[in-house]
Design a protein around this motif. Structure first.
Motif, PDB file in Angstrom:
ATOM      1  N   ARG A 218       0.895  -1.176   0.000  1.00 13.89           N
ATOM      2  CA  ARG A 218       0.000   0.000   0.000  1.00 13.89           C
ATOM      3  C   ARG A 218       0.929   1.221   0.000  1.00 13.89           C
ATOM      4  O   ARG A 218       1.123   1.887   1.008  1.00 13.89           O
ATOM      5  CB  ARG A 218      -0.902  -0.016   1.219  1.00 13.89           C
ATOM      6  CG  ARG A 218      -1.908  -1.147   1.216  1.00 13.89           C
ATOM      7  CD  ARG A 218      -3.146  -0.813   2.041  1.00 13.89           C
ATOM      8  NE  ARG A 218      -2.822  -0.264   3.355  1.00 13.89           N
ATOM      9  CZ  ARG A 218      -3.714   0.284   4.191  1.00 13.89           C
ATOM     10  NH1 ARG A 218      -4.985   0.360   3.834  1.00 13.89           N
ATOM     11  NH2 ARG A 218      -3.337   0.748   5.373  1.00 13.89           N
ATOM     12  N   ASN A 240      -2.542  13.744   1.944  1.00 14.24           N
ATOM     13  CA  ASN A 240      -2.969  13.661   3.344  1.00 14.24           C
ATOM     14  C   ASN A 240      -4.335  13.011   3.542  1.00 14.24           C
ATOM     15  O   ASN A 240      -4.528  12.259   4.513  1.00 14.24           O
ATOM     16  CB  ASN A 240      -2.927  15.045   3.996  1.00 14.24           C
ATOM     17  CG  ASN A 240      -1.504  15.509   4.258  1.00 14.24           C
ATOM     18  OD1 ASN A 240      -0.551  14.728   4.122  1.00 14.24           O
ATOM     19  ND2 ASN A 240      -1.335  16.771   4.627  1.00 14.24           N
ATOM     20  N   SER A 243      -3.968   9.239   4.112  1.00 17.64           N
ATOM     21  CA  SER A 243      -3.005   8.782   5.120  1.00 17.64           C
ATOM     22  C   SER A 243      -3.381   7.436   5.728  1.00 17.64           C
ATOM     23  O   SER A 243      -2.505   6.640   6.074  1.00 17.64           O
ATOM     24  CB  SER A 243      -2.850   9.831   6.226  1.00 17.64           C
ATOM     25  OG  SER A 243      -4.103  10.078   6.855  1.00 17.64           O
ATOM     26  N   GLY A 244      -4.658   7.164   5.852  1.00 15.40           N
ATOM     27  CA  GLY A 244      -5.099   5.880   6.413  1.00 15.40           C
ATOM     28  C   GLY A 244      -5.001   4.731   5.431  1.00 15.40           C
ATOM     29  O   GLY A 244      -5.133   3.562   5.826  1.00 15.40           O
ATOM     30  N   ASN A 245      -4.752   5.047   4.156  1.00 16.05           N
ATOM     31  CA  ASN A 245      -4.687   4.021   3.110  1.00 16.05           C
ATOM     32  C   ASN A 245      -3.264   3.753   2.623  1.00 16.05           C
ATOM     33  O   ASN A 245      -3.036   2.808   1.876  1.00 16.05           O
ATOM     34  CB  ASN A 245      -5.540   4.443   1.910  1.00 16.05           C
ATOM     35  CG  ASN A 245      -6.972   4.743   2.281  1.00 16.05           C
ATOM     36  OD1 ASN A 245      -7.292   5.882   2.622  1.00 16.05           O
ATOM     37  ND2 ASN A 245      -7.829   3.737   2.246  1.00 16.05           N
ATOM     38  N   ASP A 247       0.624   2.896   3.553  1.00 16.34           N
ATOM     39  CA  ASP A 247       1.551   2.401   4.576  1.00 16.34           C
ATOM     40  C   ASP A 247       2.926   3.045   4.446  1.00 16.34           C
ATOM     41  O   ASP A 247       3.625   3.228   5.442  1.00 16.34           O
ATOM     42  CB  ASP A 247       1.697   0.881   4.468  1.00 16.34           C
ATOM     43  CG  ASP A 247       0.414   0.150   4.846  1.00 16.34           C
ATOM     44  OD1 ASP A 247      -0.358   0.706   5.657  1.00 16.34           O
ATOM     45  OD2 ASP A 247       0.189  -0.962   4.330  1.00 16.34           O
ATOM     46  N   ILE A 271       1.753  11.623   6.038  1.00 20.24           N
ATOM     47  CA  ILE A 271       1.929  10.177   5.869  1.00 20.24           C
ATOM     48  C   ILE A 271       2.817   9.653   7.004  1.00 20.24           C
ATOM     49  O   ILE A 271       3.816  10.286   7.361  1.00 20.24           O
ATOM     50  CB  ILE A 271       2.557   9.864   4.494  1.00 20.24           C
ATOM     51  CG1 ILE A 271       1.707  10.489   3.377  1.00 20.24           C
ATOM     52  CG2 ILE A 271       2.684   8.364   4.295  1.00 20.24           C
ATOM     53  CD1 ILE A 271       0.266  10.044   3.346  1.00 20.24           C
ATOM     54  N   LYS A 272       2.480   8.490   7.554  1.00 17.19           N
ATOM     55  CA  LYS A 272       3.147   8.019   8.779  1.00 17.19           C
ATOM     56  C   LYS A 272       4.540   7.445   8.562  1.00 17.19           C
ATOM     57  O   LYS A 272       5.340   7.364   9.500  1.00 17.19           O
ATOM     58  CB  LYS A 272       2.271   6.971   9.471  1.00 17.19           C
ATOM     59  CG  LYS A 272       1.850   5.816   8.581  1.00 17.19           C
ATOM     60  CD  LYS A 272       0.728   5.012   9.221  1.00 17.19           C
ATOM     61  CE  LYS A 272       0.143   3.981   8.253  1.00 17.19           C
ATOM     62  NZ  LYS A 272      -1.063   3.350   8.788  1.00 17.19           N
ATOM     63  N   LYS A 349      -7.986   6.575  -3.665  1.00 13.89           N
ATOM     64  CA  LYS A 349      -8.279   5.523  -2.686  1.00 13.89           C
ATOM     65  C   LYS A 349      -8.601   4.222  -3.393  1.00 13.89           C
ATOM     66  O   LYS A 349      -8.171   3.134  -2.972  1.00 13.89           O
ATOM     67  CB  LYS A 349      -9.447   5.946  -1.789  1.00 13.89           C
ATOM     68  CG  LYS A 349      -9.054   6.874  -0.662  1.00 13.89           C
ATOM     69  CD  LYS A 349     -10.236   7.163   0.258  1.00 13.89           C
ATOM     70  CE  LYS A 349      -9.808   8.061   1.428  1.00 13.89           C
ATOM     71  NZ  LYS A 349     -10.955   8.376   2.323  1.00 13.89           N
ATOM     72  N   THR A 353      -6.637   0.224  -3.411  1.00 11.27           N
ATOM     73  CA  THR A 353      -7.319  -0.959  -2.865  1.00 11.27           C
ATOM     74  C   THR A 353      -7.832  -1.941  -3.914  1.00 11.27           C
ATOM     75  O   THR A 353      -7.926  -3.137  -3.639  1.00 11.27           O
ATOM     76  CB  THR A 353      -8.514  -0.517  -1.992  1.00 11.27           C
ATOM     77  OG1 THR A 353      -9.396   0.312  -2.773  1.00 11.27           O
ATOM     78  CG2 THR A 353      -8.034   0.274  -0.779  1.00 11.27           C
TER      79      THR A 353
END
Length: 381
Positions: A218, A240, A243-245, A247, A271-272, A349, A353
């Motif tokens: 991802r 941003n 960010s949850g999608n 990795d 992004i993390k 998104k 996925t």
């Protein structure tokens, strides 16, 4: 045929994208012809000419990687980047060796001389070859110079080089149809001898194999984004919401923006995890493309858009701007930004996925981006 590529004296240390472009042409033609790189140095006695002979590892690029996670991302700065690179203690290798030719190249009996960048030719330079070809990479610097938006020195050097092209060259070859049209708009009297190359990948990407059985991360990749013209300031707002999608965000390339702009990017990005490669080898960048779901390339001004080509050769989809030449290079499965934030976020998104035939994209890209017309356009055969 004996073909010379006239380069900047230290070309192997600069101009990464431009260098990839003309060296791909040289290597492709070198499969059938005798190809050499030449350069000159200006002295008080006039120009002195040299052949540039590559060392065994001339094409090698050392990969440097900086891993950033969590709070460390917002505190990453250009100074920290430079401190990291300084700690590597990696010296610049001697990639090319210089062999003195003389005060001119007449004794070499070149059939064709290709001028790789316009700003290296100046009034009084004499090129001995049966056919002389000038390459045009983009008109960005000239546009800035001619419209006084930013009268930079490089724009003036382009203008001098293009005047040389118009007077001396048998053929002027642009790297895209868009650039050729821009050139013809400014120099309409030379339109009879201008042409353009169909898009092709960097030589190192030739024969790339993509396997759908190897899962993708991802991940999103950014190619040389640290340049305001590449849409640098718009990237955080685009990424941003994802960010949850995402990795990991892969970034490669040097910095061609100000220190403040570089630092602000890392403050703004949400992004993390980021893996940043200030320099990267061809095998490693191919690997990154094969890991990623898509390349985000929101460039505002571009001569060709080589990362779009390279990405799709590796089966990696592209998200880019609705402007030429970017929007002329994307193949099915990629996405053109609409300017509607909600619509763009939803599309990206989905790309992170949904199942996709990456190998199919790579096969289509291999057919669409080919080396087929290089010999005809450059050599006039």
């Amino acid at each position: 045929m004996k073909i010379a590529f006239l380069c900047a004296y230290n070309f192997y240390r600069q101009l990464f994208g431009v260098r990839n472009f003309f060296m791909t042409i040289a290597k492709t033609l070198g499969e059938k012809h005798d190809v050499e790189y030449i350069a000159y140095r200006e002295t008080y006695a006039g120009p002195l000419w040299y052949k540039l002979t590559p060392s065994a590892d001339a094409d090698s690029i050392q990969t440097t990687q900086i891993s950033l996670e969590g709070k460390a991302i917002a505190h990453f700065t250009r100074k920290k980047r430079q401190a990291f690179l300084d700690r590597q203690h990696k010296e610049q290798k001697q990639r090319y060796y210089y062999q003195y030719i003389g005060r001119d190249v007449s004794a070499e009996h070149y059939d064709v001389c290709v001028i790789t960048i316009p700003w290296i030719v100046k009034e009084g330079i004499k090129i001995d070859a049966k056919r002389i070809v000038g390459i045009v990479h983009d008109f960005i610097a000239n546009d800035w110079y001619l419209t006084n938006r930013n009268p930079i020195l490089l724009g003036h050097k382009h203008a001098v080089g293009y005047d040389f092209y118009n007077r001396i060259c048998n053929s002027i070859v642009a790297n895209s149809k868009t650039v050729m049209e821009e050139y013809n708009t400014v120099f309409p009297k030379c339109a009879y001898k201008t042409n353009y190359l169909e898009p092709f990948p960097t030589y190192a990407f030739k024969n790339t194999v993509v396997d759908n059985s190897i899962p993708r991360e991802r991940a999103v990749i950014l190619a040389a984004p640290f340049d305001v013209r590449k849409g640098l300031k718009h990237i955080p707002a685009l990424l941003n919401p994802l960010s949850g999608n995402i990795d990991v965000l892969y970034i490669y390339g040097g910095a061609r923006c100000s220190e403040a702009e570089f630092n602000q990017f890392f403050k703004d990005i949400g992004i993390k995890r980021i893996e940043y490669f200030p320099s990267i080898s061809y095998p490693d960048v191919i690997s990154l493309y094969k890991k990623s779901q898509f390349l985000l390339f929101p460039s505002l001004e571009e001569g060709l858009g080589i990362p779009i080509i390279e990405s799709q050769i590796c089966g990696c989809r592209v998200v880019t701007t609705d402007a030429p030449p970017m929007n002329t290079l994307v193949l099915p499965g990629s996405y053109i930004l609409s300017g509607d934030a909600g619509k763009d976020t939803a599309a990206m998104k989905s790309m992170l996925t949904e199942p996709f035939n990456y190998a199919g994209l790579a096969s289509e890209a291999e057919l669409f981006f080919s080396f087929a017309d290089l010999e005809n356009k450059i050599l006039g055969t």
